[in-house]
Design a protein around this motif. Structure first.
Motif, PDB file in Angstrom:
ATOM      1  N   LEU A  34     -13.481   4.268   7.292  1.00  0.00           N
ATOM      2  CA  LEU A  34     -12.788   3.553   6.358  1.00  0.00           C
ATOM      3  C   LEU A  34     -11.484   4.356   5.749  1.00  0.00           C
ATOM      4  N   GLY A  35     -10.340   3.933   5.389  1.00  0.00           N
ATOM      5  CA  GLY A  35      -9.608   4.556   5.094  1.00  0.00           C
ATOM      6  C   GLY A  35      -8.601   3.835   3.863  1.00  0.00           C
ATOM      7  N   TRP A  36      -7.905   4.502   3.239  1.00  0.00           N
ATOM      8  CA  TRP A  36      -6.599   4.039   2.180  1.00  0.00           C
ATOM      9  C   TRP A  36      -5.439   4.418   2.651  1.00  0.00           C
ATOM     10  N   PHE A  37      -4.518   3.492   2.778  1.00  0.00           N
ATOM     11  CA  PHE A  37      -3.308   3.725   3.018  1.00  0.00           C
ATOM     12  C   PHE A  37      -2.215   3.132   1.827  1.00  0.00           C
ATOM     13  N   ARG A  38      -1.123   3.749   1.646  1.00  0.00           N
ATOM     14  CA  ARG A  38      -0.188   3.141   0.634  1.00  0.00           C
ATOM     15  C   ARG A  38       1.183   3.321   1.328  1.00  0.00           C
ATOM     16  N   GLN A  39       2.062   2.059   0.708  1.00  0.00           N
ATOM     17  CA  GLN A  39       3.178   1.713   1.283  1.00  0.00           C
ATOM     18  C   GLN A  39       4.233   1.717  -0.142  1.00  0.00           C
ATOM     19  N   ALA A  40       5.156   2.271  -0.190  1.00  0.00           N
ATOM     20  CA  ALA A  40       6.161   2.357  -1.368  1.00  0.00           C
ATOM     21  C   ALA A  40       7.396   1.503  -0.861  1.00  0.00           C
ATOM     22  N   PRO A  41       7.994   0.910  -1.767  1.00  0.00           N
ATOM     23  CA  PRO A  41       9.281   0.148  -1.383  1.00  0.00           C
ATOM     24  C   PRO A  41      10.325   0.989  -0.703  1.00  0.00           C
TER      25      PRO A  41
END
Length: 126
Positions: A34-41
């Motif tokens: 499992l993983g967590w990713f993020r995306q900013a504008p």
């Protein structure tokens, strides 16, 4: 196939904490890393943290190391991301992901994951 639903996002002041959850349905949860990713504008999706199937191995992006902790509860089919000492630059949509590949896999790469949640917004005010 597994379905992932994130929760726990929101608005928090800098220095505060949030705990994200990602609940899985269908599939065999313990068989996925499992993983967590993020995306900013205006930015590309970036890796945050990952955890192995057995929870023995975790790995973090340098930007969150020492502040964020990933964990999983295979009995509850849930993965968590505890976020402390939040900064405005942590503002993003956070996604959890599940991967089923075996062998030598780069768990910090989005392409290694097969399934994604819809994301939850985290906003950190200064």
């Amino acid at each position: 196939q597994v379905q992932l639903v994130e929760s726990g996002g929101g608005l928090v002041q800098a220095g505060g904490s949030l705990r994200l959850s990602c609940a899985a349905s269908r599939g065999t949860f313990s068989s996925y890393f499992l993983g967590w990713f993020r995306q900013a504008p205006g930015k590309e999706r970036e890796f945050v943290a990952t955890i192995s199937r057995s929870s023995l191995s975790t790995y973090y992006a340098d930007s969150v190391k020492g502040r964020f902790t990933i964990s999983r509860d295979n009995a509850e089919n849930t993965v968590y991301l505890q976020m402390n000492s939040l900064k405005p630059e942590d503002t993003a949509v956070y996604y959890c992901a599940a991967g089923q590949y075996s062998g030598n896999v780069n768990r910090a790469q989005a392409s290694s994951y097969n399934y994604w949640g819809q994301g939850t917004q985290v906003t950190v005010s200064s």
